[in-house]
Design an enzyme around this catalytic site. Structure first.
Site, mmCIF file in Angstrom:
data_model
loop_
_atom_site.group_PDB
_atom_site.id
_atom_site.type_symbol
_atom_site.label_atom_id
_atom_site.label_comp_id
_atom_site.label_asym_id
_atom_site.label_seq_id
_atom_site.Cartn_x
_atom_site.Cartn_y
_atom_site.Cartn_z
ATOM 1 N N TYR A 18 -0.451 -4.733 4.485
ATOM 2 C CA TYR A 18 0.982 -4.452 3.648
ATOM 3 C C TYR A 18 1.773 -3.416 4.454
ATOM 4 C CZ TYR A 18 4.363 -3.183 0.191
ATOM 5 O OH TYR A 18 5.375 -2.927 -0.325
ATOM 6 N N GLU A 40 6.949 -5.166 -8.476
ATOM 7 C CA GLU A 40 7.318 -3.762 -8.600
ATOM 8 C C GLU A 40 7.474 -3.458 -9.985
ATOM 9 O OE1 GLU A 40 7.101 -1.449 -6.536
ATOM 10 O OE2 GLU A 40 7.540 -2.489 -4.651
ATOM 11 N N TRP A 48 0.021 0.988 -6.770
ATOM 12 C CA TRP A 48 0.255 -0.294 -6.140
ATOM 13 C C TRP A 48 -0.832 -1.050 -5.655
ATOM 14 C CZ3 TRP A 48 3.866 -3.649 -5.473
ATOM 15 C CH2 TRP A 48 4.025 -4.402 -4.507
#
Length: 187
Positions: A18, A40, A48
């Site tokens: 990512y 998000e 995350w």
């Protein structure tokens, strides 16, 4: 060995991928913006890594991030999502994602695309920062404050300035790779 931003060092493979392939790359399509808005928002208060591990579950649960389909989710569908272990089962976040899909479509109608709307907050081009270390990187900026305030005014949920700044970083509205990171000059 490649130098990376410190947050990506020593992480699991998908996390590093990512960082290396997505984070900070300027996004210009609405589908990707919608995906990151959902992800998000789901991350608020969590790591995350937690969200990234459930990304495929989100893709399935939220109709491959097809905003028109998600906007039509009814109460029965929301209740099935609350029971879905492949996503974060927070009912407020799930309801917020459906609301955000509806508001996203309103923004598309008003501006022609969500992309056109969001990029105006950075003058149409990425803000390129020059951080030596991630410690210098802020959690919010005047731009994320302004975007957050406007999204809230439009009825979006889970769009506080910190969440929105994370969206801006993920979608390349800002380049917050540190100077020593191999991705800094690539994005």
């Amino acid at each position: 060995m490649k130098n990376r931003c410190s947050w990506a060092e020593g992480q699991f493979a998908d996390y590093v991928k990512y960082h290396d392939e997505e984070w900070g790359v300027p996004v210009r399509d609405d589908k990707t913006h919608f995906e990151f808005l959902i992800l998000e928002g789901a991350q608020a208060g969590l790591s995350w890594a937690t969200v990234l591990k459930k990304r495929e579950g989100y893709r399935k649960a939220f109709a491959n991030f097809e905003v028109e389909k998600v906007a039509k989710y009814d109460e029965a569908k929301i209740l099935t999502l609350i029971d879905n272990p492949e996503i974060i089962r927070n009912k407020l976040k799930i309801r917020g994602a459906v609301t955000n899909a509806q508001k996203f479509i309103e923004v598309q109608k008003e501006f022609g695309s969500f992309d056109k709307y969001i990029w105006q907050f950075v003058g149409g081009k990425p803000i390129v920062n020059k951080w030596q270390s991630m410690k210098e990187c802020p959690a919010t900026t005047p731009e994320s404050d302004a975007l957050s305030k406007d999204l809230k005014k439009r009825g979006f949920k889970f769009v506080g300035s910190t969440v929105i700044y994370a969206h801006m970083q993920a979608c390349g509205l800002v380049n917050d790779h540190v100077l020593s990171c191999f991705r800094y000059h690539e994005v």
